[in-house]
Motif scaffolding. Sequence first.
Motif, mmCIF file in Angstrom:
data_model
loop_
_atom_site.group_PDB
_atom_site.id
_atom_site.type_symbol
_atom_site.label_atom_id
_atom_site.label_comp_id
_atom_site.label_asym_id
_atom_site.label_seq_id
_atom_site.Cartn_x
_atom_site.Cartn_y
_atom_site.Cartn_z
ATOM 1 N N VAL A 59 -4.847 -3.849 36.559
ATOM 2 C CA VAL A 59 -3.462 -4.137 36.939
ATOM 3 C C VAL A 59 -3.083 -5.590 36.666
ATOM 4 C CG1 VAL A 59 -1.771 -4.034 38.800
ATOM 5 C CG2 VAL A 59 -3.657 -2.382 38.748
ATOM 6 N N VAL A 60 -3.873 -6.531 37.176
ATOM 7 C CA VAL A 60 -3.611 -7.950 36.945
ATOM 8 C C VAL A 60 -4.807 -8.565 36.221
ATOM 9 C CG1 VAL A 60 -2.128 -8.137 38.968
ATOM 10 C CG2 VAL A 60 -4.560 -8.648 39.183
ATOM 11 N N ALA A 61 -4.571 -9.688 35.578
ATOM 12 C CA ALA A 61 -5.633 -10.355 34.817
ATOM 13 C C ALA A 61 -6.650 -10.984 35.766
ATOM 14 C CB ALA A 61 -5.028 -11.415 33.904
ATOM 15 N N LEU A 108 -1.869 -0.628 42.882
ATOM 16 C CA LEU A 108 -0.672 -1.463 42.790
ATOM 17 C C LEU A 108 0.039 -1.098 41.499
ATOM 18 C CD1 LEU A 108 1.136 -3.968 43.471
ATOM 19 C CD2 LEU A 108 -0.555 -5.357 42.265
ATOM 20 N N LYS A 109 1.336 -0.703 41.606
ATOM 21 C CA LYS A 109 2.078 -0.263 40.427
ATOM 22 C C LYS A 109 3.488 -0.860 40.433
ATOM 23 C CE LYS A 109 -0.274 4.222 40.202
ATOM 24 N NZ LYS A 109 -0.094 5.703 40.281
ATOM 25 N N PHE A 153 -12.313 -12.671 39.830
ATOM 26 C CA PHE A 153 -11.291 -13.334 40.639
ATOM 27 C C PHE A 153 -9.946 -13.281 39.910
ATOM 28 C CE2 PHE A 153 -15.253 -15.007 42.247
ATOM 29 C CZ PHE A 153 -15.047 -15.114 43.610
ATOM 30 N N VAL A 154 -8.859 -13.330 40.673
ATOM 31 C CA VAL A 154 -7.516 -13.163 40.114
ATOM 32 C C VAL A 154 -7.053 -14.448 39.439
ATOM 33 C CG1 VAL A 154 -5.113 -12.618 40.628
ATOM 34 C CG2 VAL A 154 -6.945 -11.450 41.878
ATOM 35 N N TRP A 170 -9.912 -2.676 42.940
ATOM 36 C CA TRP A 170 -8.696 -1.853 42.808
ATOM 37 C C TRP A 170 -7.633 -2.488 41.930
ATOM 38 C CZ3 TRP A 170 -3.899 -3.291 45.304
ATOM 39 C CH2 TRP A 170 -3.979 -4.516 45.985
ATOM 40 N N LEU A 171 -7.889 -3.733 41.472
ATOM 41 C CA LEU A 171 -6.918 -4.461 40.653
ATOM 42 C C LEU A 171 -7.359 -4.635 39.207
ATOM 43 C CD1 LEU A 171 -6.111 -7.333 43.182
ATOM 44 C CD2 LEU A 171 -4.576 -5.461 42.557
#
Length: 457
Positions: free
Chosen positions: A369-371, A202-203, A377-378, A365-366
Amino acid sequence: DRLRVLVARDPILGDLVLRAYLGRRALLVGAGAGFRILGSRYSPDTRRLREFAARNRLPHRWIDLESDQEAEALLRRFSIPPEETPIVIWRDQRVLRNPSNAELARLIGLSSPSIEEARSDLIIVGSGPAGLAAAVYSASEGLTTDLMDAIATGGQAGTSSLIENYFGFPAGISGSDLAERGELQARKFGARVWVPAEATSLKPEEGAYRVTFAERGDVVAHTVVLATGATYRRLEVPGIERLEGASVYYAATVYEAQQCSADPVAVVGGGNSAGQAVLFLAKRVPRVHLLVRGPDLAAKMSRYLVDQIERHPRVNVVLNSEVREAEGDDVLRAIVVENNRTGERRKLVVRAMFVFIGTQPRTAWLADVVALDDRGFVLTGAAAQARASGTVWEGQGRVCLGLETSLPGVFAAGDVRSGSVKRVASAVGEGAMAIHQVHEHLGHTTVDVARHPDDGR
């Protein structure tokens, strides 16, 4: 396309077509219609193909290389040696030798060969209850929507044999039926569903986001909803690795139950998923041993499941118990169970084991990219904004929304979100809430939101 538009505009006709479709599909699946999978029950690739077909509710029939008399005749007919199995036979004419899931999907028309790169309004990654709900609300409100999943629609809930406490279904509904209805509803409103499509990156890209999918290519969208859910943790004990998929399972559906209908089985876990699996299996096998690590069955399981389990004559509940070893070469023969209070060990003769011991998020895969929280867990809302890198939130003119991640315009819903309630109903609710917040985000930007041709706006 014209029929889809008509169905969307006429609720009565739409309901009639939907019911006819569901009834026809159920008959085809029950009759073993469709393509055939020929392979050994001990082959990991045979199990992979059978699971993919079962999870996607595809009409098919399995021909066992070891025991089915039809197997030898088919191999001679197509000049295929046994060592080149599994094979997929399509319409008695075309044969694929050990195809990937994506190749099988293309063969039967489950999805298009590739994704044409185009800028849509929303990409939903993961099609469990949260992802399906997001797709239904997004597409019905006129946003161009792409719904992607690595394996099948339904997610973890799709493997549940019967969900009895879901609002609106007093007699209960299976996870696969719920997933099929949700997918059809999303497609009815115009959502594009892609299976299998495994997200790999994810970009950010010029006010939008580019998501790359294995064997599929890239999709660019103004917003993203992460609904990849979670998977059951693997049981790490000696001897189990060679038996996974053969007689050790992490789901309890008709597919798995067919492998052990005449033998006693064990279910490991103390939550609702374990309880649902126990009651489902108890209708099909002579004995089910439920192994619970804690001292109280009601600690993590809903009362309605506890009551049914305690009354069922084929269920044996063993508290304070943990599996220490799995015995067997080609299939499971027995498990070694330890009482975690006394340390006493005993051997339990079972021919299959179903494991439901907690979940881990699908967020590898994240990671950069995200915290994420300390369990992977996101993070969303204020916690996500506090962990956002650099100046990503400067100039947004607003704070991070409740289901928004550390990236503006990227949201998380369902089991993958840190702090979520692990229930089907709450996942559906979060999917719907995510779309409300998608609209709120788009309202703060100047993007040209695409509309369906029949939307009229």
